[in-house]
Design an enzyme around this catalytic site. Structure first.
Site, PDB file in Angstrom:
ATOM      1  N   ASN A 165      -6.025  -5.324   1.070  1.00  0.00           N
ATOM      2  CA  ASN A 165      -6.005  -6.576   0.987  1.00  0.00           C
ATOM      3  C   ASN A 165      -6.582  -7.333   1.885  1.00  0.00           C
ATOM      4  O   ASN A 165      -6.390  -9.060   2.200  1.00  0.00           O
ATOM      5  CB  ASN A 165      -5.190  -7.588   0.055  1.00  0.00           C
ATOM      6  N   ASP A 208      -2.833   0.657   0.903  1.00  0.00           N
ATOM      7  CA  ASP A 208      -2.389  -0.099   2.289  1.00  0.00           C
ATOM      8  C   ASP A 208      -2.708  -2.294   2.152  1.00  0.00           C
ATOM      9  O   ASP A 208      -3.683  -3.142   2.253  1.00  0.00           O
ATOM     10  CB  ASP A 208      -3.791  -0.180   3.447  1.00  0.00           C
ATOM     11  N   PHE A 209      -1.399  -2.079   0.703  1.00  0.00           N
ATOM     12  CA  PHE A 209      -1.763  -3.875   0.121  1.00  0.00           C
ATOM     13  C   PHE A 209      -0.791  -3.968   1.460  1.00  0.00           C
ATOM     14  O   PHE A 209       0.872  -3.384   1.203  1.00  0.00           O
ATOM     15  CB  PHE A 209      -1.396  -4.173  -0.523  1.00  0.00           C
ATOM     16  N   GLU A 210      -0.819  -5.030   2.218  1.00  0.00           N
ATOM     17  CA  GLU A 210       0.280  -5.907   2.740  1.00  0.00           C
ATOM     18  C   GLU A 210       0.166  -8.048   3.203  1.00  0.00           C
ATOM     19  O   GLU A 210      -0.763  -8.153   2.483  1.00  0.00           O
ATOM     20  CB  GLU A 210       0.164  -5.845   4.542  1.00  0.00           C
ATOM     21  N   GLN A 211       1.638  -8.042   3.119  1.00  0.00           N
ATOM     22  CA  GLN A 211       1.971  -9.458   2.919  1.00  0.00           C
ATOM     23  C   GLN A 211       1.876  -9.804   1.884  1.00  0.00           C
ATOM     24  O   GLN A 211       1.827 -10.712   1.358  1.00  0.00           O
ATOM     25  CB  GLN A 211       1.066 -10.298   3.667  1.00  0.00           C
TER      26      GLN A 211
END
Length: 253
Positions: A165, A208-211
């Protein structure tokens, strides 16, 4: 063995307690500074354990990840009845276990990519190529990854597409929120991931979705479950990047 830092501990105190230098502790744990905090886990790179006040074989087994029975067998002269602080307990060698190693690789240009993949393939179980970007409508960006995918398979390391993202301003919680909260967009993204894996010849995907904000945690888990169900019949691999939570003040971790 693993030692959990207690209030009042310092590297000097821990080193003196177990008979190991501060430099050795720092090197084994990648510590640049000497400051440590209670609750921190430290690897003590020794094959002997110095008995502490209140220890028994059960407590030592928890530090060393070896069964109490195996510890007693390796230390016949140290019985439960005569164990005293300061005694040395030998930690028996554990049987070797296979590990899975996933390495991220940012694609640069086909020539350099092929060279580096060739060199690093022997040390990885999977190579996750960075990166495909998601859009708010569930579509994916394009990536010139075919030469890298082919090279990875020739070097016998399965390649994974990495889906993030990321935006121009970094990882976007609002983008993830929009995609996860719209079933049609979420399903379109899953379709595009599966189609890209098949079309490009990948072994699977790394998400790799972060936050991601706390309120979306169940939606994210549900997205992964649906994606897994789509990938499983074809034998594709699903892996997930999970950022570590280092303190209580980072809400999105």
């Amino acid at each position: 063995f693993i030692y959990t830092v207690q209030p009042g501990d310092s590297l000097f105190v821990i080193g003196a307690r177990f008979g190991i230098s501060i430099d050795q502790i720092q090197l084994a744990n990648g510590l640049v500074e000497t400051n440590i905090v209670p609750g921190q886990a430290l690897l003590i790179p020794l094959y002997t354990y110095t008995v502490q006040q209140g220890d028994n074989y059960d407590s030592i087994a928890r530090w060393t990840f070896v069964s109490a029975e195996a510890l007693q067998k390796a230390n016949p002269s140290v019985t439960p009845a005569n164990m005293r602080p300061g005694m040395k307990v030998t930690i028996p060698e554990l049987p070797k276990k296979p590990i899975t190693a996933l390495g991220y690789y940012t694609l640069r240009n086909p020539g350099l990519d092929q060279e580096l993949i060739h060199n690093f393939a022997p040390y990885a179980t999977y190579l996750a190529f960075f990166e495909y970007h998601i859009s708010s409508d569930g579509s994916l960006s394009e990536l010139n990854d075919s030469p890298a995918v082919q090279t990875a398979w020739r070097r016998r390391v399965p390649p994974l597409m990495t889906v993030t993202n990321l935006t121009e301003t970094g990882f976007s919680p609002s983008l993830a929120h929009r995609v996860l909260n719209q079933p049609d967009v979420r399903n379109r993204l899953i379709d595009n991931i599966v189609q890209t894996i098949s079309r490009k010849g990948y072994a699977g995907v790394n998400i790799d979705f972060e936050q991601i904000v706390e309120e979306d945690r169940d939606l994210f888990s549900g997205f992964l479950r649906l994606l897994k169900e789509r990938l499983k019949p074809s034998g594709y691999v699903l892996t997930v990047a999970v950022p570590p939570k280092t303190n209580e003040n980072i809400a999105w971790l």
